[in-house]
Design an enzyme around this catalytic site. Structure first.
Site, mmCIF file in Angstrom:
data_model
loop_
_atom_site.group_PDB
_atom_site.id
_atom_site.type_symbol
_atom_site.label_atom_id
_atom_site.label_comp_id
_atom_site.label_asym_id
_atom_site.label_seq_id
_atom_site.Cartn_x
_atom_site.Cartn_y
_atom_site.Cartn_z
ATOM 1 N N GLY A 24 0.844 -1.195 0.000
ATOM 2 C CA GLY A 24 0.000 0.000 0.000
ATOM 3 C C GLY A 24 0.872 1.236 0.000
ATOM 4 O O GLY A 24 1.971 1.239 -0.540
ATOM 5 N N CYS A 25 0.403 2.273 0.630
ATOM 6 C CA CYS A 25 1.119 3.548 0.679
ATOM 7 C C CYS A 25 2.479 3.377 1.354
ATOM 8 O O CYS A 25 2.571 2.779 2.423
ATOM 9 C CB CYS A 25 0.285 4.564 1.453
ATOM 10 S SG CYS A 25 1.134 6.126 1.726
ATOM 11 N N PHE A 26 3.518 3.922 0.738
ATOM 12 C CA PHE A 26 4.863 3.725 1.307
ATOM 13 C C PHE A 26 5.052 4.429 2.645
ATOM 14 O O PHE A 26 5.936 4.074 3.415
ATOM 15 C CB PHE A 26 5.981 4.050 0.337
ATOM 16 C CG PHE A 26 5.923 5.366 -0.407
ATOM 17 C CD1 PHE A 26 5.359 6.519 0.116
ATOM 18 C CD2 PHE A 26 6.481 5.433 -1.672
ATOM 19 C CE1 PHE A 26 5.340 7.709 -0.587
ATOM 20 C CE2 PHE A 26 6.480 6.628 -2.391
ATOM 21 C CZ PHE A 26 5.902 7.766 -1.843
ATOM 22 N N CYS A 28 3.109 4.122 5.122
ATOM 23 C CA CYS A 28 2.759 3.085 6.098
ATOM 24 C C CYS A 28 3.899 2.080 6.264
ATOM 25 O O CYS A 28 4.278 1.752 7.393
ATOM 26 C CB CYS A 28 1.499 2.344 5.659
ATOM 27 S SG CYS A 28 0.013 3.370 5.575
#
Length: 191
Positions: A24-26, A28
């Site tokens: 997912g979003c880097f 995170c």
């Protein structure tokens, strides 16, 4: 599209190993793995696409083929690759294709870009084992693919959660993953 990009050279410090993970979003991924004992560095970036030196805006639009990833340098004498993958699978949903929560598109896919045959075998074994034990209600869709290239994200994306904890996305998306890390892996965290 075919990936004809030159392979990125990865400089690995003596006694360390490198892996590249998409979950997912880097922001995170970076926030979770920065907190683990034995992790030397975490760099947010882009991997697995067909555009050289992509920009965040292009990657977010899903037109480069890249996933948002974290390139993690770690000390295998302190934390094993298996332990990193245990944290990886526990802190994101590896069963949703091209999405994590409200972040949708191939840039948010679950991916392990392995750097060695040993990493490939370990990743495949863990994925198969989790699926066989039905740890998740749906099959794991995490791609396990050879590492070819990595492009560090723009500086504003590095150390993002640590520098922007009050930001709403950090509070509602990143913090719950960090909290999950604290709940399940407190003994593996840096003091």
């Amino acid at each position: 599209m075919e990936n004809n990009l030159p392979k990125t050279e990865v400089i690995v410090p003596e006694g360390k190993e490198v892996t590249t993970l998409g979950a997912g979003c880097f922001w995170c991924i970076e926030a979770v793995f920065q907190r683990l004992e034995g992790v030397h560095s975490v760099v947010s970036g882009y991997s697995g696409g067909f555009v050289e030196n992509p920009a965040y805006r292009e990657v977010c639009r899903g037109i480069t083929g890249h996933a948002e990833v974290a390139q993690i340098t770690f000390d295998p004498k302190i934390i094993t690759f298996e332990s990193l993958l245990e944290v990886f699978f526990a802190t994101h949903d590896p069963t949703t294709l091209n999405r994590q929560g409200a972040d949708v598109g191939p840039q948010y896919r679950s991916a392990i870009f392995y750097h060695s045959r040993e990493q490939q075998e370990i990743a495949q074994s863990i994925k198969n084992d989790l699926n066989a034990k039905k740890i998740f209600p749906d099959p794991i869709v995490t791609e396990i693919t050879p590492f070819t290239n990595f492009y560090a994200a723009e500086q504003v994306h590095q150390n993002y959660y640590n520098d922007n904890q009050a930001q709403p996305y950090c509070q509602f998306v990143v913090k719950p993953k960090v909290d999950k890390l604290k709940r399940y892996f407190a003994e593996r965290m840096k003091s």
